[in-house]
Design a protein around this motif. Structure first.
Motif, PDB file in Angstrom:
ATOM      1  N   GLU A 142      44.996   7.427  -7.748  1.00 18.83           N
ATOM      2  CA  GLU A 142      43.746   6.649  -7.410  1.00 18.83           C
ATOM      3  C   GLU A 142      44.102   6.125  -5.595  1.00 18.83           C
ATOM      4  O   GLU A 142      45.146   6.314  -5.193  1.00 18.83           O
ATOM      5  N   ARG A 185      41.849  10.393  -6.365  1.00 19.23           N
ATOM      6  CA  ARG A 185      40.684   9.652  -7.099  1.00 19.23           C
ATOM      7  C   ARG A 185      40.267   8.405  -6.146  1.00 19.23           C
ATOM      8  O   ARG A 185      40.954   7.957  -5.449  1.00 19.23           O
ATOM      9  N   THR A 195      36.508  11.574  -9.735  1.00 19.17           N
ATOM     10  CA  THR A 195      37.186  12.791  -9.148  1.00 19.17           C
ATOM     11  C   THR A 195      36.201  13.233  -8.237  1.00 19.17           C
ATOM     12  O   THR A 195      35.222  12.699  -7.911  1.00 19.17           O
TER      13      THR A 195
END
Length: 202
Positions: free
Chosen positions: A24, A123, A128
């Motif tokens: 992330e 991400r 995505t």
């Protein structure tokens, strides 16, 4: 990977993803990569796939003598090679493939300097196809860097990184992974649990 800074950023990204295809954006801690921040950048995956800069390090801005935020990543490249670089970016984003590439650049009248480019998928808020983390740095610091800007980068080569395995290639979005029994060329790859699937051009 030939540069210690490239390996450092890749190793940090690889640790953050914890077995996922990509970590992330919020997982990134600038302090943890402070040694490579000046050469590091982040791109947005926009609808037109031009990949505008969200962030750029000071040495990258010095290379072009410009603030790069909002500027399309594809615009940094030799115009004739932009379709190749676009295919390379497609592999990174659609296939969640970390890639290291070779590039070259110099102001007019100077010898070309080789650069190492790292591209890593991220991400963003669970999505995505959202961000790309990257690094670009010269093999040796040229005397003109920070004094005379370059116009564009020339794309030279690429490798797909898969942890322990490197698949070498010449040209954009192509490889010859004969040593692992894969198709001689591929256009993208995708992660399925512990497997990385390479999708051929034919």
């Amino acid at each position: 990977m030939r540069q210690a800074g490239t390996f450092e950023l890749f190793a940090y990204w690889d640790e953050l993803r914890r077995g996922r295809a990509a970590p992330e954006r919020a997982d990134l801690d600038p302090v943890a990569i402070r040694n490579v921040l000046a050469d590091t950048f982040m791109l947005e995956v926009d609808a037109d796939r031009t990949y505008p800069f969200c962030l750029s390090g000071t040495r990258l801005s010095a290379l072009f003598d410009a603030e790069l935020k909002g500027r399309p990543f594809l615009s940094l490249w030799n115009q004739a090679q932009r379709p190749e670089v676009a295919r390379l970016m497609q592999m990174v984003v659609d296939g969640a493939c970390p890639i290291v590439a070779g590039a070259a650049a110099a102001p007019e009248g100077y010898d070309l300097t080789e650069f190492e480019l790292l591209l890593l998928p991220l991400r963003y808020h669970g999505k995505t196809h959202a961000r790309v983390l990257g690094r670009i740095a010269p093999a040796k610091r040229p005397s003109w860097l920070g004094l005379i800007p370059v116009e564009t980068l020339d794309f030279l080569s690429m490798r797909v990184l898969d942890g322990r395995n490197l698949i070498s290639a010449r040209g954009a979005a192509r490889a010859t992974p004969a040593n692992v029994g894969l198709s001689p060329s591929f256009s993208s790859c995708e992660q399925r649990r512990h497997l990385r699937i390479y999708i051929g051009n034919t």
